[in-house]
Scaffold this motif. Structure first.
Motif, PDB file in Angstrom:
ATOM      1  N   HIS A  56       0.835  -1.211   0.000  1.00 16.89           N
ATOM      2  CA  HIS A  56       0.000   0.000   0.000  1.00 16.89           C
ATOM      3  C   HIS A  56       0.863   1.253   0.000  1.00 16.89           C
ATOM      4  CE1 HIS A  56      -4.230  -1.463   1.074  1.00 16.89           C
ATOM      5  NE2 HIS A  56      -3.535  -2.489   0.670  1.00 16.89           N
ATOM      6  N   ALA A  59       2.374   1.648  -3.456  1.00 12.80           N
ATOM      7  CA  ALA A  59       1.343   2.053  -4.414  1.00 12.80           C
ATOM      8  C   ALA A  59       0.959   3.514  -4.213  1.00 12.80           C
ATOM      9  CB  ALA A  59       0.117   1.150  -4.285  1.00 12.80           C
ATOM     10  N   LEU A  63       1.119   6.372  -7.075  1.00 12.51           N
ATOM     11  CA  LEU A  63      -0.022   7.215  -7.441  1.00 12.51           C
ATOM     12  C   LEU A  63       0.298   8.693  -7.240  1.00 12.51           C
ATOM     13  CD1 LEU A  63      -2.865   5.017  -5.980  1.00 12.51           C
ATOM     14  CD2 LEU A  63      -2.449   5.476  -8.401  1.00 12.51           C
ATOM     15  N   SER A  68       0.056   4.554 -12.423  1.00 13.72           N
ATOM     16  CA  SER A  68      -0.852   3.571 -11.853  1.00 13.72           C
ATOM     17  C   SER A  68      -0.629   2.149 -12.372  1.00 13.72           C
ATOM     18  CB  SER A  68      -2.309   3.957 -12.112  1.00 13.72           C
ATOM     19  OG  SER A  68      -2.586   3.943 -13.515  1.00 13.72           O
ATOM     20  N   ILE A  99      -6.690  -0.259  -8.310  1.00 13.01           N
ATOM     21  CA  ILE A  99      -5.981   0.952  -8.722  1.00 13.01           C
ATOM     22  C   ILE A  99      -6.035   1.109 -10.235  1.00 13.01           C
ATOM     23  CG2 ILE A  99      -3.654   1.946  -8.977  1.00 13.01           C
ATOM     24  CD1 ILE A  99      -3.097   0.921  -6.138  1.00 13.01           C
ATOM     25  N   ASP A 100      -5.817  -0.005 -10.952  1.00  9.48           N
ATOM     26  CA  ASP A 100      -5.791   0.033 -12.415  1.00  9.48           C
ATOM     27  C   ASP A 100      -6.031  -1.389 -12.916  1.00  9.48           C
ATOM     28  OD1 ASP A 100      -4.958   0.069 -15.184  1.00  9.48           O
ATOM     29  OD2 ASP A 100      -3.771   1.861 -14.754  1.00  9.48           O
TER      30      ASP A 100
END
Length: 133
Positions: A56, A59, A63, A68, A99-100
């Motif tokens: 997390h 990520a 972002l 992404s 997310i993607d």
């Protein structure tokens, strides 16, 4: 980048720290984007459940940088037996997917000689609803 190299890069961010009943840095992640940028994160564990996984953190950094799409990701920890690769938990798998959608093609390093796609690790995922027009 191969599995051994990304494992080594992630291991460089391991920094286990204890502060009373809180710990951080015992798990580190390296996340490689499609354009070749590496992002790193560490776990934060708290007794209240407000902590988060290393994936997390990495990520969030990705972002924040305006990207992404994940090409490869690994999480590592170190114990008395040495360095170990950890599979992402279910929450992290779903998080990367949400997310993607293209992240289903991401390579998830499960060991020095073992890599799977995120899609392989989410075989029974729910179809995402299509917004009405």
């Amino acid at each position: 980048m191969d599995a051994a190299e990304i494992i080594s890069r992630a291991a460089g961010y391991l920094n286990p720290t204890e502060r009373g009943d809180r710990t951080s840095g015992g798990v580190a992640t390296a996340l490689l984007t499609k354009d070749g940028t590496l992002f790193y994160g560490v776990c934060i564990d708290t007794i209240s459940g407000m902590g988060f996984c290393a994936e997390h953190a990495a990520a969030a950094a990705m972002l924040t940088a305006g990207q992404s799409e994940v090409a490869m990701v690994v999480a590592v920890t170190r114990d008395d037996d040495g360095l170990s690769v950890l599979p992402p938990c279910g929450r992290c798998r779903e998080f990367l997917y949400q997310i993607d959608d293209r992240n289903l093609d991401a390579q998830v390093v499960l060991g020095p000689d073992t890599v799977a796609t995120l899609a392989d690790l989410l075989p029974e995922r729910q179809a995402r609803p299509v917004p009405s027009t």
